[in-house]
Design a protein around this motif. Sequence first.
Motif, mmCIF file in Angstrom:
data_model
loop_
_atom_site.group_PDB
_atom_site.id
_atom_site.type_symbol
_atom_site.label_atom_id
_atom_site.label_comp_id
_atom_site.label_asym_id
_atom_site.label_seq_id
_atom_site.Cartn_x
_atom_site.Cartn_y
_atom_site.Cartn_z
ATOM 1 N N VAL A 35 29.901 -6.370 -23.248
ATOM 2 C CA VAL A 35 29.980 -7.303 -24.375
ATOM 3 C C VAL A 35 28.578 -7.607 -24.891
ATOM 4 N N ILE A 36 28.395 -7.393 -26.186
ATOM 5 C CA ILE A 36 27.149 -7.747 -26.868
ATOM 6 C C ILE A 36 27.516 -8.655 -28.042
ATOM 7 N N ALA A 37 26.854 -9.787 -28.145
ATOM 8 C CA ALA A 37 27.085 -10.690 -29.270
ATOM 9 C C ALA A 37 25.771 -10.902 -30.009
ATOM 10 N N ALA A 38 25.872 -11.200 -31.305
ATOM 11 C CA ALA A 38 24.683 -11.451 -32.118
ATOM 12 C C ALA A 38 24.820 -12.801 -32.796
ATOM 13 N N ILE A 39 23.678 -13.455 -32.996
ATOM 14 C CA ILE A 39 23.702 -14.801 -33.561
ATOM 15 C C ILE A 39 22.507 -14.984 -34.488
#
Length: 287
Positions: free
Chosen positions: A165-169
Amino acid sequence: MISLIESEKIKRNKRIYDAKDEALIQEGGYVSPISTLWDDILVGIVLKKPVLLKGPSGSGKTRLSQSISHFFNQPMHSVNCSVDLDAESLLGFKTIISKNGETHIEFVEGPVIEAMKKGHILYIDEINMAKPETLPILHSVLDHRRMMTNPFTGEVIHAHDDFTVIAAINEGYIGTSPMNEALKNRFLSYSIPYLSGEQLKELMEKLFPNAEQSLVQTMLNISADLQKQVMNGLLDEEAASIRSILDALSLSEHMPILRAVQYAIAEKLDDPIERSLVMELCETWVK
């Protein structure tokens, strides 16, 4: 001695994906602005930790995720968050189908469940754009349990060993909200700054091999000035976007630089004073 990262790369590259999945493998090309950043993020990935990429728009967060997909030869599913994101968008939905003259209810798996089962990368873009009440459904997926019970079917799903899982913000942008602590604490957090200097020059020359050196240098000078004014609080972060600088360079191969900067950078800004400042900075470098 083989490194932890290379060992994991070899293992994942031995996985066999079907033809449909091959289309989900993203291209590489990310250039890290910090020498250790790429390897540090890969260590988090190998250790099966959810990774949170923090940085301004255009700093390369999506390109970084695509490069991880390419590095591990691992398909990637993307979720683009918004206030309209709901459980069905993440997990899937039920639909009615006809088979052999009979009507059946079938569950169509969404990106979260498909990535969990197949051991793919789940990329959650602009995670802080989603409503806070939507994301707790992922808590058990993101912590040590790496599992969930599908609320639509009752199926208990345990993540494949390669599931990532990779998330960006984008912090502080209009329409975003702070991530709650329970969600944020499930991630390793990495700041992704803008490229500059020799690294940005290297990227420009790689993407635009036929561009004149004088044009590349002019764009580097404009980029440095824009980043300086962003740091001084005179320009919105969007003005220094590397994506926009590259767009301007692409246009500049076919039109005057001032017009290219206007279309690729200045016109994206809401404040007319900021638009004027961008053009004034550009004019100081264009002979």
